[in-house]
Design a protein around this motif. Sequence first.
Motif, PDB file in Angstrom:
ATOM      1  N   LEU A   1      12.245 -22.248  -6.741  1.00  0.00           N
ATOM      2  CA  LEU A   1      13.243 -21.738  -7.675  1.00  0.00           C
ATOM      3  C   LEU A   1      12.796 -20.478  -8.405  1.00  0.00           C
ATOM      4  CD1 LEU A   1      14.553 -25.021  -9.304  1.00  0.00           C
ATOM      5  CD2 LEU A   1      15.697 -23.575  -7.619  1.00  0.00           C
TER       6      LEU A   1
ATOM      7  N   ARG B   1      18.434 -27.732  -0.775  1.00  0.00           N
ATOM      8  CA  ARG B   1      19.559 -27.104  -1.459  1.00  0.00           C
ATOM      9  C   ARG B   1      19.082 -25.955  -2.345  1.00  0.00           C
ATOM     10  NH1 ARG B   1      21.892 -27.628  -6.430  1.00  0.00           N
ATOM     11  NH2 ARG B   1      24.142 -27.195  -6.558  1.00  0.00           N
ATOM     12  N   SER B   2      17.956 -26.141  -3.018  1.00  0.00           N
ATOM     13  CA  SER B   2      17.419 -25.100  -3.888  1.00  0.00           C
ATOM     14  C   SER B   2      17.020 -23.869  -3.084  1.00  0.00           C
ATOM     15  CB  SER B   2      16.208 -25.634  -4.659  1.00  0.00           C
ATOM     16  OG  SER B   2      16.573 -26.716  -5.473  1.00  0.00           O
TER      17      SER B   2
ATOM     18  N   ARG C   1      18.308 -22.930  -0.226  1.00  0.00           N
ATOM     19  CA  ARG C   1      19.537 -22.261   0.208  1.00  0.00           C
ATOM     20  C   ARG C   1      20.103 -21.386  -0.897  1.00  0.00           C
ATOM     21  NH1 ARG C   1      22.423 -24.439   4.520  1.00  0.00           N
ATOM     22  NH2 ARG C   1      23.850 -22.723   4.041  1.00  0.00           N
ATOM     23  N   LEU C   2      20.050 -21.868  -2.120  1.00  0.00           N
ATOM     24  CA  LEU C   2      20.519 -21.076  -3.256  1.00  0.00           C
ATOM     25  C   LEU C   2      19.659 -19.838  -3.446  1.00  0.00           C
ATOM     26  CD1 LEU C   2      21.342 -23.867  -5.871  1.00  0.00           C
ATOM     27  CD2 LEU C   2      22.954 -22.517  -4.530  1.00  0.00           C
ATOM     28  N   ASP C   3      18.337 -19.990  -3.256  1.00  0.00           N
ATOM     29  CA  ASP C   3      17.437 -18.849  -3.392  1.00  0.00           C
ATOM     30  C   ASP C   3      17.735 -17.786  -2.350  1.00  0.00           C
ATOM     31  OD1 ASP C   3      16.178 -19.943  -5.531  1.00  0.00           O
ATOM     32  OD2 ASP C   3      14.498 -20.774  -4.391  1.00  0.00           O
TER      33      ASP C   3
ATOM     34  N   GLY D   1      20.590 -17.315  -0.897  1.00  0.00           N
ATOM     35  CA  GLY D   1      21.862 -16.694  -1.258  1.00  0.00           C
ATOM     36  C   GLY D   1      21.704 -15.664  -2.358  1.00  0.00           C
ATOM     37  N   ARG D   2      20.867 -15.959  -3.338  1.00  0.00           N
ATOM     38  CA  ARG D   2      20.629 -14.994  -4.406  1.00  0.00           C
ATOM     39  C   ARG D   2      19.916 -13.757  -3.881  1.00  0.00           C
ATOM     40  NH1 ARG D   2      18.666 -19.771  -7.097  1.00  0.00           N
ATOM     41  NH2 ARG D   2      20.253 -20.656  -8.467  1.00  0.00           N
TER      42      ARG D   2
ATOM     43  N   HIS E   1      25.414 -15.249  -2.765  1.00  0.00           N
ATOM     44  CA  HIS E   1      25.730 -16.377  -3.638  1.00  0.00           C
ATOM     45  C   HIS E   1      26.316 -15.850  -4.938  1.00  0.00           C
ATOM     46  CE1 HIS E   1      25.128 -19.936  -6.197  1.00  0.00           C
ATOM     47  NE2 HIS E   1      25.203 -20.609  -5.060  1.00  0.00           N
TER      48      HIS E   1
ATOM     49  N   GLU F   1      25.837 -16.620  -7.844  1.00  0.00           N
ATOM     50  CA  GLU F   1      24.875 -16.509  -8.929  1.00  0.00           C
ATOM     51  C   GLU F   1      23.895 -15.365  -8.716  1.00  0.00           C
ATOM     52  OE1 GLU F   1      22.878 -20.147  -9.379  1.00  0.00           O
ATOM     53  OE2 GLU F   1      24.679 -21.351  -9.664  1.00  0.00           O
TER      54      GLU F   1
END
Length: 238
Positions: free
Chosen positions: A85, A212-213, A215-217, A219-220, A225, A227
């Motif tokens: 993260l 999931r974390s 994948r969010l990273d 995307g950022r 993403h 966010e």
Amino acid sequence: MLLSFGVIFVAELGDKSQLMAMTYALRYRWWVVVLAITVATTAVHAVSVFFGHFLGMSIPTDLLAILAGLAMIVFGLWTIRGDSLDDDESQKANRVGASVFLAVMSSFFLAELGDKTMLATITLATDDDWLGVWIGSTLGMVAADVLAIAVGVLLGKHLPERIISLGAAALFFAFGAWLLADGLAGSSTVTVVATVSATVALVGIGAAFIYRSRRLDVGRAEGTHPEADPAVPTPDRS
């Protein structure tokens, strides 16, 4: 007091809790680790002295070892999650907060419950002065762990942050397996099945959350993403 200091200091050398102290020192500021370990050790040995001197009885070490093992697995997953993260790893490694203090203190407390140093403290308190045993055993363990923390601080200055994080997670998983093996030795089939089921569930949930974390990273990082950039409004799909 001197007897308790010497016995616990020697018993702590090479013990898993000393390795844990070194691992924590690789991740967080050394004085936070020392303070958390001191508080946890004081509490654990207070319990040991109470059982040994005033009650003259033992504690359910098998159950405590199982709970401590599960806690180590959770802490290992938490370490991996934190790395995924945060982009500024050096800032994370030096962070100080109540969450870090409580995490180190609680995991160390659980790991020490039922450990050989706790059993040694109970034995010493059975026949010796309880206050001297409490003070001496606490100082002996803290002194041994400070040596490990010093090694961890020196290693942390020469190792990449990614290597430190992966090594820390691996050690926490090893601590967890070690404690679970100790707790399950001679346990009933129901206890073994329940513990294995709880371990599989923890690992599964943790792995899904880490995936999931990540994948969010990604995307950022790619800007795909919502966010990734708070200044860019989310497209109106109405």
